[in-house]
Design an enzyme around this catalytic site. Structure first.
Site, PDB file in Angstrom:
ATOM      1  N   HIS A 125      25.861  85.821  41.309  1.00 31.44           N
ATOM      2  CA  HIS A 125      27.190  85.465  40.904  1.00 31.44           C
ATOM      3  C   HIS A 125      27.676  86.591  40.263  1.00 31.44           C
ATOM      4  O   HIS A 125      26.945  87.471  39.729  1.00 31.44           O
ATOM      5  CB  HIS A 125      27.126  84.325  39.937  1.00 31.44           C
ATOM      6  CG  HIS A 125      28.534  83.659  39.496  1.00 31.44           C
ATOM      7  ND1 HIS A 125      29.321  84.317  38.381  1.00 31.44           N
ATOM      8  CD2 HIS A 125      29.252  82.519  39.917  1.00 31.44           C
ATOM      9  CE1 HIS A 125      30.219  83.441  38.199  1.00 31.44           C
ATOM     10  NE2 HIS A 125      30.490  82.541  39.204  1.00 31.44           N
ATOM     11  N   ASP A 203      19.134  83.241  35.796  1.00 33.55           N
ATOM     12  CA  ASP A 203      20.489  82.207  35.927  1.00 33.55           C
ATOM     13  C   ASP A 203      20.233  80.907  36.515  1.00 33.55           C
ATOM     14  O   ASP A 203      19.867  80.769  37.563  1.00 33.55           O
ATOM     15  CB  ASP A 203      21.461  83.078  36.718  1.00 33.55           C
ATOM     16  CG  ASP A 203      22.728  82.344  36.857  1.00 33.55           C
ATOM     17  OD1 ASP A 203      22.838  81.086  36.610  1.00 33.55           O
ATOM     18  OD2 ASP A 203      23.881  83.077  37.502  1.00 33.55           O
ATOM     19  N   GLN A 206      23.017  76.863  38.567  1.00 36.07           N
ATOM     20  CA  GLN A 206      22.840  75.986  39.685  1.00 36.07           C
ATOM     21  C   GLN A 206      21.562  75.309  39.857  1.00 36.07           C
ATOM     22  O   GLN A 206      21.707  74.098  40.470  1.00 36.07           O
ATOM     23  CB  GLN A 206      23.177  76.770  41.086  1.00 36.07           C
ATOM     24  CG  GLN A 206      24.547  77.463  41.185  1.00 36.07           C
ATOM     25  CD  GLN A 206      25.780  76.394  40.919  1.00 36.07           C
ATOM     26  OE1 GLN A 206      25.711  75.174  41.489  1.00 36.07           O
ATOM     27  NE2 GLN A 206      27.354  77.073  40.853  1.00 36.07           N
ATOM     28  N   LYS A 229      28.603  72.207  34.596  1.00 38.44           N
ATOM     29  CA  LYS A 229      27.852  71.999  35.915  1.00 38.44           C
ATOM     30  C   LYS A 229      27.205  70.716  35.922  1.00 38.44           C
ATOM     31  O   LYS A 229      26.490  70.440  36.860  1.00 38.44           O
ATOM     32  CB  LYS A 229      27.533  73.191  36.442  1.00 38.44           C
ATOM     33  CG  LYS A 229      28.395  74.490  36.680  1.00 38.44           C
ATOM     34  CD  LYS A 229      27.850  75.647  37.343  1.00 38.44           C
ATOM     35  CE  LYS A 229      28.574  76.887  37.183  1.00 38.44           C
ATOM     36  NZ  LYS A 229      29.655  76.922  38.048  1.00 38.44           N
ATOM     37  N   CYS A 369      32.767  84.092  43.673  1.00 41.53           N
ATOM     38  CA  CYS A 369      32.274  85.067  42.598  1.00 41.53           C
ATOM     39  C   CYS A 369      31.140  85.543  43.233  1.00 41.53           C
ATOM     40  O   CYS A 369      30.114  85.925  42.358  1.00 41.53           O
ATOM     41  CB  CYS A 369      32.268  84.417  41.338  1.00 41.53           C
ATOM     42  SG  CYS A 369      33.556  83.883  40.523  1.00 41.53           S
TER      43      CYS A 369
HETATM   44  N1  PMP Z   1      25.908  81.787  37.935  1.00 39.08           N
HETATM   45  C1  PMP Z   1      25.990  81.086  38.883  1.00 39.08           C
HETATM   46  C2  PMP Z   1      24.909  80.860  39.750  1.00 39.08           C
HETATM   47  C3  PMP Z   1      27.021  80.338  38.979  1.00 39.08           C
HETATM   48  O1  PMP Z   1      27.527  79.367  39.969  1.00 39.08           O
HETATM   49  C4  PMP Z   1      28.215  80.352  37.737  1.00 39.08           C
HETATM   50  C5  PMP Z   1      29.345  79.322  37.943  1.00 39.08           C
HETATM   51  N2  PMP Z   1      29.983  79.539  39.137  1.00 39.08           N
HETATM   52  C6  PMP Z   1      27.913  81.103  36.729  1.00 39.08           C
HETATM   53  C7  PMP Z   1      26.744  81.769  36.858  1.00 39.08           C
HETATM   54  C8  PMP Z   1      28.889  81.258  35.755  1.00 39.08           C
HETATM   55  O2  PMP Z   1      28.968  80.154  34.953  1.00 39.08           O
HETATM   56  P1  PMP Z   1      30.050  80.079  33.820  1.00 39.08           P
HETATM   57  O3  PMP Z   1      31.266  80.122  34.396  1.00 39.08           O
HETATM   58  O4  PMP Z   1      29.904  78.576  33.458  1.00 39.08           O
HETATM   59  O5  PMP Z   1      29.940  80.838  32.914  1.00 39.08           O
END
Ligand code: PMP
Length: 412
Positions: A125, A203, A206, A229, A369
């Site tokens: 991401h 990270d 997910q 999430k 993203c």
């Molecule tokens: N890492 C991953 C793998 C994600 O899916 C996401 C959210 N789409 C994020 C980071 C960022 O998370 P947040 O927007 O809650 O900070």
């Protein structure tokens, strides 16, 4: 599916009763972006505001004591949920993005020097790429990527090649890809990194919502995830880091609560984790997160995972029979999460998402993203359906029917 009582679960989510586009039942398949919230979470937040709203940690009155207890109890629940050794290692932040930026600022800026290497992956991401670009550019260090193979898995030979240079200080990757659904072989990566003394950040945005995560087994150095999430509210997330690392790191934000003593020119820091929690935190939503953790605990993360495997397998079977479809990520549902990215003929993902939205189905379209991954896949965008505990096979059927309608419209 047979693993959880889906009817009872659905009843706990008021939003699932609403209709979209006048009379279409909502089919919510955008859970990788954010999940819906059960009534227990919504009520715990309003209960805080209705009955014991107050600032935490400082005051001695009853309301403050209740709020502090509820806030700090959430920290204990999180430590248990991810099997962290110490509650002091749990730092509340706004979300995964802030957690990663905290590490980039308070750890990497002190520890990364010229010509050092930070390794990330092609399926990250943006929040696990951009902070490392900022740090490596500032320090004259290098950012390198572990590639992704055609099955959507990381090519670990790339990691070995970088580690062998002896210059890798940090390796960072997501435990589950938000586009491909791939579950990373995290323990193996950590093992290889340790041999070379490289730190590891995972990270978990997910992964934590969808599978059992055991930090003591993972043995990484930093771990990040978001409450929103996993049934919780937005604006709350967690950074977990090894105590020794948090102790040697510089503060991220300066202000109230993170200090022990402030003098005109010198300040000493508060104990962990408060050193990293400056200012009034998001008290209400941390308390809401508590209710989300209780909810998931009650179901059991093994059950959550089994339900999603069954749903993903069901959807993948149906989708793969569809003419003109390209599915991304591992074919085996047991090796991936409940995230399915695809393209259907030459229909642009935004058009596809718009058409099936007319049938009440919420999916995501775009680059998710993850533009580095889009480049690797050689596409500008994909459509993405992602599941959670309240989704059903019947909803997958509605989704397939709607995709077939789109195919007819576009003559595919
Ligand atoms: N890492 C991953 C793998 C994600 O899916 C996401 C959210 N789409 C994020 C980071 C960022 O998370 P947040 O927007 O809650 O900070």
């Amino acid at each position: 599916t047979s693993f959880i009582n889906i009817e009872n679960i659905r009843n706990d989510f008021p939003i699932l009763k609403r209709k979209v586009h006048k009379d279409k039942p909502l089919v919510y398949f955008d859970n990788a972006a954010t999940t819906q919230k059960p009534i227990q979470v919504i009520e715990s937040i309003s209960n805080y505001y209705l009955n014991y709203n107050s600032n935490i940690h400082r005051a001695v009155h009853e309301l403050a004591e209740e709020a502090t207890l509820a806030y700090e109890t959430t920290r204990d629940k999180i430590a248990k949920f991810i099997n962290a050794k110490n509650r002091e290692e749990i730092v509340f932040v706004r979300g995964t993005t802030e957690a990663i930026n905290l590490v980039a600022y308070a750890w990497a800026r002190q520890n990364i020097n010229k010509d050092d290497i930070i390794v990330t992956t092609e399926y990250e991401h943006h929040s696990n790429i951009v902070p490392w670009q900022l740090v490596t550019k500032e320090k004259g260090a290098k950012l390198e990527y572990i590639g992704v193979d055609d099955n959507g898995e990381l090519i670990l030979d790339h990691l070995d090649k970088y580690l062998a240079t002896g210059k890798v200080k940090l390796v960072t990757f997501s435990q589950m890809s938000n586009v491909l659904g791939t579950i990373t072989n995290s323990e193996e990566i950590v093992k290889r990194c340790k041999k070379y003394g490289a730190r590891v950040l995972i990270d978990g945005a997910q992964s934590v919502p969808h599978m059992k995560v055991d930090l003591q087994k993972l043995d990484c150095d930093f771990f990040a995830f978001s409450a929103h999430k996993m049934l919780g509210p937005t604006g709350v997330g967690v950074l977990w880091a090894r105590k020794e690392l948090l102790q040697e790191m510089v503060p991220f934000n300066g202000g109230g609560d993170m200090i022990r003593e402030v003098h005109k020119y010198e300040t000493t820091w508060n104990d962990l984790p408060y050193k990293f929690e400056a200012g009034t935190p998001n008290i209400a939503d941390v308390i809401g997160f508590s209710a989300a953790l209780d909810y998931l605990d009650k179901i059991g993360m093994d059950k959550v995972r089994e339900h999603e495997i069954e749903l993903t397998k069901y959807a993948l079977d149906k989708l793969s029979q569809m003419k003109g479809i390209i599915l991304y990520g591992p074919k085996d549902a047991t090796k991936r999460g409940g995230v399915i990215s695809f393209n259907l003929g030459d229909i642009h993902p935004h058009d596809l998402a718009t058409i099936i939205d007319e049938d009440g189905i919420a999916i995501r379209s775009g680059h998710h993203c993850a533009q580095v991954l889009m480049e690797r896949l050689d596409v500008s965008a994909t459509s993405r359906a992602s599941f959670y505990i309240y989704n059903t096979k019947e909803e997958v059927d509605v989704f397939i029917k709607s995709l077939n309608r789109a195919k007819e419209l576009f003559k595919i």
